[in-house]
Design a protein around this motif. Sequence first.
Motif, PDB file in Angstrom:
ATOM      1  N   PRO A  46       0.818  -1.211   0.000  1.00 45.88           N
ATOM      2  CA  PRO A  46       0.000   0.000   0.000  1.00 45.88           C
ATOM      3  C   PRO A  46       0.859   1.272   0.000  1.00 45.88           C
ATOM      4  CG  PRO A  46      -0.772  -1.545   1.680  1.00 45.88           C
ATOM      5  CD  PRO A  46       0.526  -2.078   1.159  1.00 45.88           C
ATOM      6  N   GLY A  47       0.433   2.221  -0.781  1.00 48.04           N
ATOM      7  CA  GLY A  47       1.064   3.543  -0.761  1.00 48.04           C
ATOM      8  C   GLY A  47       2.267   3.695  -1.665  1.00 48.04           C
ATOM      9  N   LEU A  48       2.828   2.602  -2.169  1.00 44.63           N
ATOM     10  CA  LEU A  48       4.050   2.730  -2.981  1.00 44.63           C
ATOM     11  C   LEU A  48       3.767   2.848  -4.474  1.00 44.63           C
ATOM     12  CD1 LEU A  48       6.669   0.319  -1.353  1.00 44.63           C
ATOM     13  CD2 LEU A  48       6.249   2.734  -0.901  1.00 44.63           C
ATOM     14  N   LEU A 105       6.993  -8.408   5.578  1.00 41.89           N
ATOM     15  CA  LEU A 105       6.216  -9.102   4.544  1.00 41.89           C
ATOM     16  C   LEU A 105       6.286 -10.624   4.720  1.00 41.89           C
ATOM     17  CD1 LEU A 105       5.366  -6.586   3.082  1.00 41.89           C
ATOM     18  CD2 LEU A 105       6.113  -7.628   0.947  1.00 41.89           C
ATOM     19  N   SER A 106       7.474 -11.137   5.095  1.00 42.64           N
ATOM     20  CA  SER A 106       7.524 -12.598   5.253  1.00 42.64           C
ATOM     21  C   SER A 106       6.724 -13.030   6.478  1.00 42.64           C
ATOM     22  CB  SER A 106       8.950 -13.157   5.242  1.00 42.64           C
ATOM     23  OG  SER A 106       9.791 -12.409   6.024  1.00 42.64           O
ATOM     24  N   SER A 127      -5.021 -10.878  -1.136  1.00 44.97           N
ATOM     25  CA  SER A 127      -5.181  -9.532  -1.712  1.00 44.97           C
ATOM     26  C   SER A 127      -5.765  -8.582  -0.676  1.00 44.97           C
ATOM     27  CB  SER A 127      -6.185  -9.618  -2.867  1.00 44.97           C
ATOM     28  OG  SER A 127      -5.543  -9.358  -4.055  1.00 44.97           O
ATOM     29  N   GLY A 128      -5.243  -7.371  -0.620  1.00 39.14           N
ATOM     30  CA  GLY A 128      -5.802  -6.386   0.304  1.00 39.14           C
ATOM     31  C   GLY A 128      -5.238  -6.488   1.713  1.00 39.14           C
ATOM     32  N   GLN A 129      -4.470  -7.573   1.992  1.00 45.30           N
ATOM     33  CA  GLN A 129      -3.915  -7.718   3.347  1.00 45.30           C
ATOM     34  C   GLN A 129      -2.401  -7.551   3.384  1.00 45.30           C
ATOM     35  OE1 GLN A 129      -5.462 -10.999   5.761  1.00 45.30           O
ATOM     36  NE2 GLN A 129      -7.181 -11.183   4.352  1.00 45.30           N
ATOM     37  N   VAL A 130      -1.819  -7.156   2.258  1.00 48.20           N
ATOM     38  CA  VAL A 130      -0.371  -6.925   2.234  1.00 48.20           C
ATOM     39  C   VAL A 130      -0.086  -5.681   3.091  1.00 48.20           C
ATOM     40  CG1 VAL A 130       1.617  -6.394   0.766  1.00 48.20           C
ATOM     41  CG2 VAL A 130      -0.136  -7.995  -0.041  1.00 48.20           C
ATOM     42  N   PRO A 131       0.801  -5.827   4.095  1.00 45.22           N
ATOM     43  CA  PRO A 131       1.030  -4.704   5.008  1.00 45.22           C
ATOM     44  C   PRO A 131       1.818  -3.571   4.355  1.00 45.22           C
ATOM     45  CG  PRO A 131       2.474  -6.551   5.586  1.00 45.22           C
ATOM     46  CD  PRO A 131       1.595  -7.023   4.456  1.00 45.22           C
ATOM     47  N   ASP A 162      -4.733  -6.867 -10.591  1.00 42.94           N
ATOM     48  CA  ASP A 162      -3.951  -6.558  -9.381  1.00 42.94           C
ATOM     49  C   ASP A 162      -2.885  -5.488  -9.637  1.00 42.94           C
ATOM     50  OD1 ASP A 162      -5.409  -8.272  -7.792  1.00 42.94           O
ATOM     51  OD2 ASP A 162      -4.030  -9.958  -8.013  1.00 42.94           O
ATOM     52  N   GLY A 163      -2.928  -4.887 -10.806  1.00 46.23           N
ATOM     53  CA  GLY A 163      -2.075  -3.720 -11.058  1.00 46.23           C
ATOM     54  C   GLY A 163      -0.717  -4.029 -11.643  1.00 46.23           C
ATOM     55  N   LEU A 164      -0.467  -5.268 -12.056  1.00 48.48           N
ATOM     56  CA  LEU A 164       0.829  -5.548 -12.674  1.00 48.48           C
ATOM     57  C   LEU A 164       0.779  -5.301 -14.175  1.00 48.48           C
ATOM     58  CD1 LEU A 164       0.729  -7.647 -10.048  1.00 48.48           C
ATOM     59  CD2 LEU A 164       2.965  -8.188 -10.986  1.00 48.48           C
ATOM     60  N   ASP A 165       1.957  -5.030 -14.720  1.00 44.09           N
ATOM     61  CA  ASP A 165       2.101  -4.830 -16.162  1.00 44.09           C
ATOM     62  C   ASP A 165       2.260  -6.205 -16.812  1.00 44.09           C
ATOM     63  OD1 ASP A 165       3.205  -4.545 -18.717  1.00 44.09           O
ATOM     64  OD2 ASP A 165       4.517  -2.871 -18.144  1.00 44.09           O
ATOM     65  N   THR A 166       1.308  -6.562 -17.671  1.00 42.85           N
ATOM     66  CA  THR A 166       1.302  -7.893 -18.292  1.00 42.85           C
ATOM     67  C   THR A 166       1.707  -7.838 -19.774  1.00 42.85           C
ATOM     68  OG1 THR A 166      -1.030  -7.683 -18.899  1.00 42.85           O
ATOM     69  CG2 THR A 166      -0.566  -8.634 -16.750  1.00 42.85           C
TER      70      THR A 166
END
Length: 318
Positions: A46-48, A288-289, A302-306, A74-78
């Motif tokens: 979030p935020g980056l 993160l780990s 998804s949505g729970q990444v700190p 999910d916002g990645l470049d594919t």
Amino acid sequence: MIQFQSNKTVAMGEAMIEMAETGSGTYRKGFAGDTFNTAWHMAQIPGLNLPVRFVTKVGTDSLSAEFIAGLGADGLDTSYIGRVADRVMGLYMIELDGAERSFHYWREASAARLLAEDEVWLGQSVQGAGLIHVSGITLAILRPDARARLSSVLACARRQGAIVSFDPNVRPRLWSSSVETRDAMQAMLAVTDIALPSYDDEAALWGDGSPGETIERYRAADVSEIVVKNGAAPVTVWDGAQITEVPCAPVTGIRDTSGAGDAFNAGYLAARLTGHRPDHAIVSGQVLSAAVLHHFGARIPSGQVPSLDIPPPHVDER
Ligand SMILES: Nc1ncnc2c1ncn2[C@@H]1O[C@H](COP(=O)(O)OP(=O)(O)O)[C@@H](O)[C@H]1O
Ligand SMILES: [Mg+2]
């Protein structure tokens, strides 16, 4: 200290279809793979708003289409996920026997193995990258000639200012022999700026007696930044000037250790890309780990990444 020319990140490798047994002979479908897990987590912090591209090859089938669509959502470049008509994605099943889990793979003929067939395409995929992330699994799935093409693409990108990060992620069953593994890993160090090994892997492959010996081996190959993960034990880092040990806060309630190293890489690399020093970036990796250890599967839901609660960026006063 390493400086990045941009925060544009390109990760390369294989994502597989994951079928995880849910307890009753039924399976939950997901997608996972080491560099993919790292790329995905980086893009979710979030935020980056880090721009992250995942480069791979998949099939032209509907599961491959679902994978690409999910990544895009999910916002990645594919834009550099190639489609191969006569191949499909690799697959693995996680079987439960009480608390024990065993892994079964069907990946020998996956589309991702053709990742480095076209050197021009691969070179275009890393144009303008600030960071390129690859792993020993990325190397293992390629034939030796394809590995050489990847290496020349990375060498060229580094001449244009890209930083290359490499997690050896040693998986003996993907290699024909330990000699082949060591040769490929060592060759990779010639184009590596940031190494992210795990001590147990390195000890098994090279006989290192301590994380300090692992650092010495990578330093001898001229790798600028070396981060040795070691499970619950401290992370040992060479930042180009000194060795530091960063202890790991105890993590309770561990459900599943898969993907801990990949999530660590995501937190670490994201923090480095946003201007944080290596010892602070390690704390982000550990955050993160720890989050991935609390969940089943190799990715945090998804949505729970700190968010990365780390000190302000290091300012060089010189
Ligand atoms: N048992 C654990 N307790 C706390 N943290 C852990 C544990 N296992 C892994 N980690 C975290 O995950 C990171 C990577 O773990 P490691 O096991 O070394 O990598 P890999 O998953 O690649 O084998 C560690 O640096 C640590 O932050
Ligand atoms: Mg690992």
